[in-house]
Design an enzyme around this catalytic site. Structure first.
Site, mmCIF file in Angstrom:
data_model
loop_
_atom_site.group_PDB
_atom_site.id
_atom_site.type_symbol
_atom_site.label_atom_id
_atom_site.label_comp_id
_atom_site.label_asym_id
_atom_site.label_seq_id
_atom_site.Cartn_x
_atom_site.Cartn_y
_atom_site.Cartn_z
ATOM 1 N N LYS A 198 0.827 -1.205 0.000
ATOM 2 C CA LYS A 198 0.000 0.000 0.000
ATOM 3 C C LYS A 198 0.866 1.261 0.000
ATOM 4 O O LYS A 198 0.491 2.278 -0.588
ATOM 5 C CB LYS A 198 -0.954 0.004 1.196
ATOM 6 C CG LYS A 198 -2.288 -0.633 0.886
ATOM 7 C CD LYS A 198 -2.282 -2.138 0.844
ATOM 8 C CE LYS A 198 -2.353 -2.805 -0.467
ATOM 9 N NZ LYS A 198 -2.356 -4.267 -0.399
ATOM 10 N N GLY A 252 9.004 -24.113 15.518
ATOM 11 C CA GLY A 252 8.517 -25.357 16.115
ATOM 12 C C GLY A 252 8.361 -26.444 15.074
ATOM 13 O O GLY A 252 8.170 -26.171 13.885
ATOM 14 N N ILE A 304 -2.730 -9.899 -5.966
ATOM 15 C CA ILE A 304 -1.348 -9.399 -5.965
ATOM 16 C C ILE A 304 -0.902 -9.058 -7.382
ATOM 17 O O ILE A 304 -0.193 -8.076 -7.614
ATOM 18 C CB ILE A 304 -0.412 -10.425 -5.282
ATOM 19 C CG1 ILE A 304 -0.869 -10.632 -3.827
ATOM 20 C CG2 ILE A 304 1.026 -9.970 -5.308
ATOM 21 C CD1 ILE A 304 -0.152 -11.736 -3.085
ATOM 22 N N ASP A 363 -3.514 -17.668 7.078
ATOM 23 C CA ASP A 363 -3.047 -18.188 5.793
ATOM 24 C C ASP A 363 -2.680 -19.669 5.857
ATOM 25 O O ASP A 363 -2.753 -20.375 4.851
ATOM 26 C CB ASP A 363 -1.804 -17.413 5.325
ATOM 27 C CG ASP A 363 -2.146 -16.038 4.768
ATOM 28 O OD1 ASP A 363 -3.263 -15.549 5.032
ATOM 29 O OD2 ASP A 363 -1.286 -15.443 4.090
ATOM 30 N N HIS A 409 -24.308 14.811 1.395
ATOM 31 C CA HIS A 409 -24.276 15.091 -0.035
ATOM 32 C C HIS A 409 -23.341 16.263 -0.298
ATOM 33 O O HIS A 409 -23.402 17.252 0.432
ATOM 34 C CB HIS A 409 -25.683 15.443 -0.535
ATOM 35 C CG HIS A 409 -25.686 15.865 -1.968
ATOM 36 N ND1 HIS A 409 -25.556 14.972 -3.004
ATOM 37 C CD2 HIS A 409 -25.771 17.102 -2.550
ATOM 38 C CE1 HIS A 409 -25.582 15.625 -4.152
ATOM 39 N NE2 HIS A 409 -25.703 16.914 -3.905
#
Ligand SMILES: Cc1cc2nc3c(=O)[nH]c(=O)nc-3n(C[C@H](O)[C@H](O)[C@H](O)COP(=O)(O)OP(=O)(O)OC[C@H]3O[C@@H](n4cnc5c(N)ncnc54)[C@H](O)[C@@H]3O)c2cc1C
Length: 470
Positions: free
Chosen positions: A55, A119, A184, A310, A443
């Site tokens: 960004k 781990g 992406i 993810d 507005h």
């Protein structure tokens, strides 16, 4: 090792990215014994190589584009250029700033023990970390994702970049093949195109954004093409070859041979769970290269081993990773029995114009048998958009044909990611079209456009209700 052992925890969280950090915080607040593991660098994908650097970079290419098109609103900018090292230094500054803030958050946090290390499961209740064994009643896998790179002959040999390398590139290439037409690909493809790179999006299918409705995907594709980004669809990649300085994709397009040459190839074909190094099979957890499946409580097939973000291979969206991490932690700590709710699943592409959606698309509504009416409205017929010269794209609202409840919304348009929040809030409160139309709007604003689309939904509903039953 007994459950009183100093090396035994109630919950061990693997990965201190967005999902893991928030999970550890949430679980830590219960007073239970919680450990958060991460080999570092701390910050997570969003800060280090995802949302924030992209960004920052897009802001530079968008401002450049604005300066180049300023004459459209009567402003003459005599000379327009850019300083690439300065763009990247600005990006690096913010990445370092956010990462240091996150690292301090992790290191100073009271509720959990942070252990720097990777781990690896030894069995269903034991991890190897830094040569030591840690045991726990429950685990959360939040180790993130890695770019998916397909096996194509010659690709490795000619060399390619993913988003990781694109964020560290020394200079924009002259010509770039961008493999893929997803989030992406669009963001970074447009970034480089606006800096002068000749960008070609190479698609396997018919068009970009394959999960989206035609109107949304084609509107965005038209915007990219209008800026000079080339889109080549239906490409079956056979191999890559180096010819002089060129990297050449050799393939087939609808049965015909095709060759596409460039200085650089950027692979943006999605991401896959980063779990290969965890020895999940020793813990009895099933996974594929693309999916670490979880139930509504974020539990893997081993009910005491959760996964979020993810690492599950499902949604690659940071706020969803956080929600999933918090949900998994709450369930693991016995604080909730309700399942994760994806009704308000929302995402955005920060291209110009933005693309964003919440809830159902038309295709999903049809697949799920949800009867909907659909209202759309173009920005080139909207007051604020016209005076602001922000006329690209449109909005779309889906409402339940019988109840009138708003069940989905999409936008292709300037500030679309921000605009979408109004619909997220409306959907959160299960607003009907009629209720939405009672909400006052300033507005002139871009937000008013939702009123037009919702009004269209409501009039379609009225027409349906008035239609004679056949
Ligand atoms: C270029 C790009 C732009 C993006 N832009 C956006 C955007 O604008 N908006 C948005 O919503 N999403 C965006 N995303 C997606 C978003 O960044 C991710 O969905 C999100 O950061 C994933 O968080 P996570 O916690 O699941 O994983 P991560 O943040 O990747 O965290 C995983 C952590 O696990 C650690 N780890 C790895 N192996 C081990 C191990 N064996 N043991 C312990 N720890 C380990 C890693 O060091 C890392 O800290 C973008 C992604 C990319 C690539």
């Amino acid at each position: 090792m007994t459950t009183e052992s100093p090396q035994h925890y109630d919950l061990i969280v693997l990965g201190a990215g967005s999902a893991g950090y928030w999970a550890a915080r949430t679980a830590g607040e219960t007073g239970k014994k919680v450990a958060l593991l991460d080999p570092g660098p701390l910050g997570g994908l969003c800060i280090l190589r995802g949302c924030m650097p992209t960004k920052a970079m897009l802001r530079s290419s968008d401002v450049l584009h604005l300066a180049k098109t300023a004459h459209e609103v009567g402003v003459l900018v005599k000379e327009v250029g850019y300083d690439f090292p300065a763009i990247m230094a600005r990006k690096a500054h913010w990445v370092a700033d956010f990462a240091s803030y996150r690292a301090q958050g992790i290191l100073k946090q009271q509720g959990f023990t942070f252990i720097q290390g990777a781990g690896r499961f030894r069995d269903a209740h034991t991890l190897d970390v830094n040569g030591e064994r840690l045991t726990a009643d429950k685990f959360l896998i939040s180790t993130g994702s890695t770019p998916y790179v397909p096996e194509v002959k010659g690709l490795k040999e000619v060399g390619y970049i993913t988003s990781d390398e694109a964020l560290e590139i020394a200079a924009p290439p002259k010509r770039m093949l961008v493999l893929g037409g997803g989030v992406i690909a669009l963001e970074l493809g447009q970034f480089f195109a606006r800096l002068g790179t000749e960008v070609t999006l190479v698609l396997r299918g018919e068009r970009i954004l394959t999960n989206e409705d035609d109107d949304v995907a084609l509107a965005m594709q038209a915007c990219l093409e209008a800026e000079g980004i080339r889109v080549v669809n239906h490409v079956h990649m056979e191999s890559f070859e180096r010819r002089g300085d060129d990297k050449v994709l050799v393939g087939l397009r609808q049965g015909e041979a095709i060759e596409l040459a460039a200085d650089e190839v950027m692979v943006t074909l999605g991401r896959v769970p980063n779990v290969g190094m965890l020895d999940l099979s020793l813990a009895g957890v099933h996974s594929t290269p693309f999916l670490l499946d979880v139930d509504g409580h974020m539990r893997t097939n081993q009910p005491h081993i959760y996964a979020a973000g993810d690492a599950t291979g499902r949604h690659f969206i940071v706020h969803v990773a956080i929600q999933e991490g918090i949900h998994a932690a709450k369930h693991a700590m016995g604080l909730t029995e309700t399942a994760m709710d994806y009704r308000l699943l929302a995402w955005a592409i920060y291209s110009d114009p933005n693309v964003a959606r919440v809830g159902l698309s038309e295709r999903e509504a049809a697949q799920r048998g949800v009867p909907v009416v659909v209202g759309t409205y173009p920005f080139d017929d909207q007051g604020k958009a016209l005076v602001a010269n922000l006329t690209k794209g449109h909005v779309k609202v889906l409402a339940h044909a019988e109840t009138g409840e708003i069940v989905g919304a999409a936008v292709v348009g300037a500030e679309g990611a921000d605009l979408l929040h109004e619909m997220i809030v409306a959907m959160h409160f299960r607003a009907t079209c009629r209720q939405f139309l009672e909400i006052p709007h300033l507005h002139p604003t871009l937000s008013e456009i939702w009123l037009d689309a919702v009004e269209e939904c409501e009039s379609q509903r009225q027409a349906l209700a008035a239609a004679p039953v056949s």
